[in-house]
Scaffold this motif. Structure first.
Motif, PDB file in Angstrom:
ATOM      1  N   MET A 236      39.085  42.852  42.855  1.00  0.00           N
ATOM      2  CA  MET A 236      39.244  43.222  41.444  1.00  0.00           C
ATOM      3  C   MET A 236      39.219  41.962  40.591  1.00  0.00           C
ATOM      4  N   ASN A 237      38.285  41.886  39.658  1.00  0.00           N
ATOM      5  CA  ASN A 237      38.252  40.666  38.850  1.00  0.00           C
ATOM      6  C   ASN A 237      39.208  40.746  37.662  1.00  0.00           C
TER       7      ASN A 237
ATOM      8  N   TRP B  35      38.817  40.829  34.432  1.00  0.00           N
ATOM      9  CA  TRP B  35      38.570  41.744  33.308  1.00  0.00           C
ATOM     10  C   TRP B  35      38.991  43.170  33.643  1.00  0.00           C
ATOM     11  N   SER B  36      38.677  43.631  34.881  1.00  0.00           N
ATOM     12  CA  SER B  36      39.055  45.010  35.190  1.00  0.00           C
ATOM     13  C   SER B  36      40.567  45.142  35.318  1.00  0.00           C
ATOM     14  N   PHE B  37      41.219  44.050  35.683  1.00  0.00           N
ATOM     15  CA  PHE B  37      42.676  44.057  35.708  1.00  0.00           C
ATOM     16  C   PHE B  37      43.229  44.230  34.291  1.00  0.00           C
TER      17      PHE B  37
ATOM     18  N   ARG C  57      41.647  45.561  31.816  1.00  0.00           N
ATOM     19  CA  ARG C  57      41.333  46.905  31.333  1.00  0.00           C
ATOM     20  C   ARG C  57      42.348  47.916  31.853  1.00  0.00           C
ATOM     21  N   LEU C  58      42.686  47.797  33.145  1.00  0.00           N
ATOM     22  CA  LEU C  58      43.680  48.702  33.725  1.00  0.00           C
ATOM     23  C   LEU C  58      45.005  48.565  32.962  1.00  0.00           C
TER      24      LEU C  58
ATOM     25  N   PHE D  61      42.226  42.632  25.414  1.00  0.00           N
ATOM     26  CA  PHE D  61      41.238  43.640  25.804  1.00  0.00           C
ATOM     27  C   PHE D  61      40.557  44.255  24.576  1.00  0.00           C
TER      28      PHE D  61
ATOM     29  N   SER E 130      36.525  43.874  23.434  1.00  0.00           N
ATOM     30  CA  SER E 130      35.768  45.087  23.728  1.00  0.00           C
ATOM     31  C   SER E 130      34.516  45.165  22.873  1.00  0.00           C
TER      32      SER E 130
END
Lengths: 262, 293
Positions: A1-2, A4-6, A8-9, B95, B99
């Motif tokens: 998991m990179n 950015w996705s962390f 986002r989560l 974030f 975006s």
């Protein structure tokens, strides 16, 4: 998991955190059960009917609407005038004035409430609707000033100067040019003032006369017993009002400004 | 002719400002000055006020360990709330700021929405979640993880949770506004010069976003420390915060001089925080977030 996705989560979880509890209020307000909690025993609108038949709640809504409406009118009027001064003129002491105008939000609301209550008591003004109104005006005004100022910056004086040079009187210019240009800012300020007043509870608890309740103080009083399905239904109505109104307002403002081609 | 226009130009702002200034002076400045005077009066046993210069209220407010302890725990709760908001809110603001524009509008709108939902409803909504027959307990008991529902409410953590829930949008919005003001090419420049993305964040983005973090932190701290409702709804009998003491003194005990002294104490402590902030960051930073609608 990179990374950015962390992130986002994380953001998704934060939004869930912000909205899930409120969603549960809405969900439970349709619960058929006579307890304001889980489990859901069926879907029903009975609690909304109960609300409608509850005199105390209907009265609280009337008080809140009247108070919010009057507060919005008064604080928007004086707030818009003050914002015009701050955005359009250069004068000595301007910096100080703009801080002074937002001072009521820098003072904790409890302190503001105590000061105003005790001072007016000293002048023999009893706890009353006018006192409540004055209180709401003083703490909504800074928000109006901030919101309106932010919107006014983009409006230049060229058009008004053109009208003046073409022979319109200053009064004519104000009503035919300035006011329509300011309308979205005024509208935004009024909406802000109304919502803040409609939602206020701390100051209201200090200022309200005995027997008078606004919707938030009514909810607060009902919470003392236990959480009833009626409170959830009331919460749902409030959410629809306070979220629906601004969204409707924003859509309306956009329609008006796009029709004008601005 | 020119001189009259000039005179009008200097007079006009003051005419426009006068209603607002009158309101501020009559409804804020004079009442505050009044409670300063009032705090030196004395409430007699008969229930009337003794006009004069007595230090009794101040002595009581400043030396009674009851008031001091609650003041300290109020500040501690406010500090924990602020730190939690910063830690939870910063990545979320990051974030939103990074975006794509379509999502961003929606994310921002959803960030503003909580501001429009009544504070008392957002606070009480946690009773539906954490209460003995709330969503969480129902879930845990039904799934067999718990035999008996737990009492998760009416303690300090639930007060803090309620405050974080209420104040988080203030933090996210303020951090977002400052992140949005940072030129994105600065970060890519740092990366092209050999920084990892984490390094470029730490060296470039984070320092540049500190004013927004500070503005959000100030709002969270001051609003949390002045809270009156949250401890009453989500706290237990021992979780009173300072504003509850003020209410108690003024409305319940009708000891107005003491209530005045207590309010001024709160004002003074929070005023100190605001002054320090204003010295280092400036009030303009908070005003920026109001440009976001």
């Amino acid at each position: 998991m990179n990374g950015w996705s962390f992130i986002r989560l994380h953001a998704i979880l934060i939004y869930l955190f912000m909205f899930l509890p409120v969603g549960v209020v809405v969900l439970l307000s349709f619960n058929d059960s006579q307890f304001g909690s889980f489990p859901m025993t069926g879907v029903s609108l009975r609690w909304f009917v109960e609300l409608w038949n509850n005199d105390a709640i209907v009265r609280a809504f009337k008080v809140s609407f009247l108070l919010g409406g009057l507060t919005a009118m008064i604080s928007t009027t004086i707030g818009v005038l003050a914002s015009l001064a701050l955005v359009r003129y250069e004068f000595p002491g301007k910096q100080f004035m703009s801080t002074l105008l937002i001072a009521p939000i820098l003072v904790p609301e409890v302190v503001l409430a105590v000061a105003l209550l005790l001072f007016l008591r000293f002048l023999n003004v009893p706890k009353s609707f006018p006192l409540l109104l004055l209180g709401h005006v003083i703490f909504t005004m800074p928000f109006v000033v901030l919101v309106v100022q932010a919107r006014l910056v983009g409006i230049t004086r060229n058009v008004e100067e053109a009208a003046l040079s073409l022979g319109a009187s200053p009064i004519q210019t104000f009503f035919t040019i300035t006011l329509p240009l300011l309308a979205p800012a005024i509208f935004a300020g009024a909406l802000f003032a109304f919502t803040i007043s409609f939602d206020d509870i701390t100051g209201t608890l200090f200022w309200k006369p005995g027997g008078v309740e606004t919707v938030p103080t009514q909810i607060f009083a009902m919470l003392r017993n236990s959480i009833s399905p009626e409170i959830n239904a009331l919460g749902t109505v409030m959410i629809v009002l306070t979220v629906g109104l601004p969204l409707f307002g924003a859509a309306l403002a956009r329609t008006i400004s796009s029709r004008r081609g601005a | 002719m020119a001189s009259t226009v000039e005179a009008r130009e200097t007079r006009q702002p003051w005419i426009l400002l006068s209603p607002a200034l009158t309101a501020i002076v009559l409804l804020l400045i004079i009442p505050l000055a009044f409670i300063v005077v009032y705090s030196f009066w004395l409430r007699t046993a008969a229930g009337s006020e003794q006009v004069g210069f007595y230090l009794d209220n101040w002595k009581e407010a400043l030396t009674d360990s009851f008031y001091r302890d609650i003041l300290l725990s109020t500040l501690r709760i406010a500090l924990i709330t602020t730190i939690a908001c910063a830690l939870l809110g910063y990545p979320c603001a990051y974030f939103i700021a990074r975006s794509k524009s379509g999502n961003k509008t929606l994310l921002l709108l959803m960030l503003i929405l909580p501001f429009w939902i009544s504070y008392i409803i957002r606070t009480m909504s946690w009773i539906n979640i954490l209460g003995v027959s709330g969503a969480l307990n129902t879930l845990l008991v039904n799934s067999g993880l718990l035999a008996e529902p737990l009492q998760l409410l009416y303690n300090e953590p639930s007060v803090i949770l309620g405050l974080v829930h209420f104040l988080l949008p203030f933090m996210v919005l303020n951090v977002y506004v400052s992140l949005e003001g940072i030129d994105e090419s600065l970060e890519s420049a740092a990366r092209s010069l050999g920084c990892t993305s984490w390094q470029s964040f730490l060296e470039v983005t984070l320092p540049l976003s500190l004013p927004g973090l500070a503005a959000g932190g100030l709002l969270c701290f001051v609003l949390a420390a002045g809270t009156y409702i949250t401890p009453l709804v989500l706290g237990g009998a021992r979780d009173a915060m300072f504003a509850n003491l003020v209410y108690e003194a003024i409305i319940v005990q009708l000891n107005w001089p003491l209530g005045s002294a207590l309010s001024l104490m709160l004002l003074f402590v929070l005023g100190l925080v605001v002054t320090v902030y204003n010295r280092f960051v400036g009030m303009g930073q908070i005003a920026k977030s109001f440009g976001q609608e």
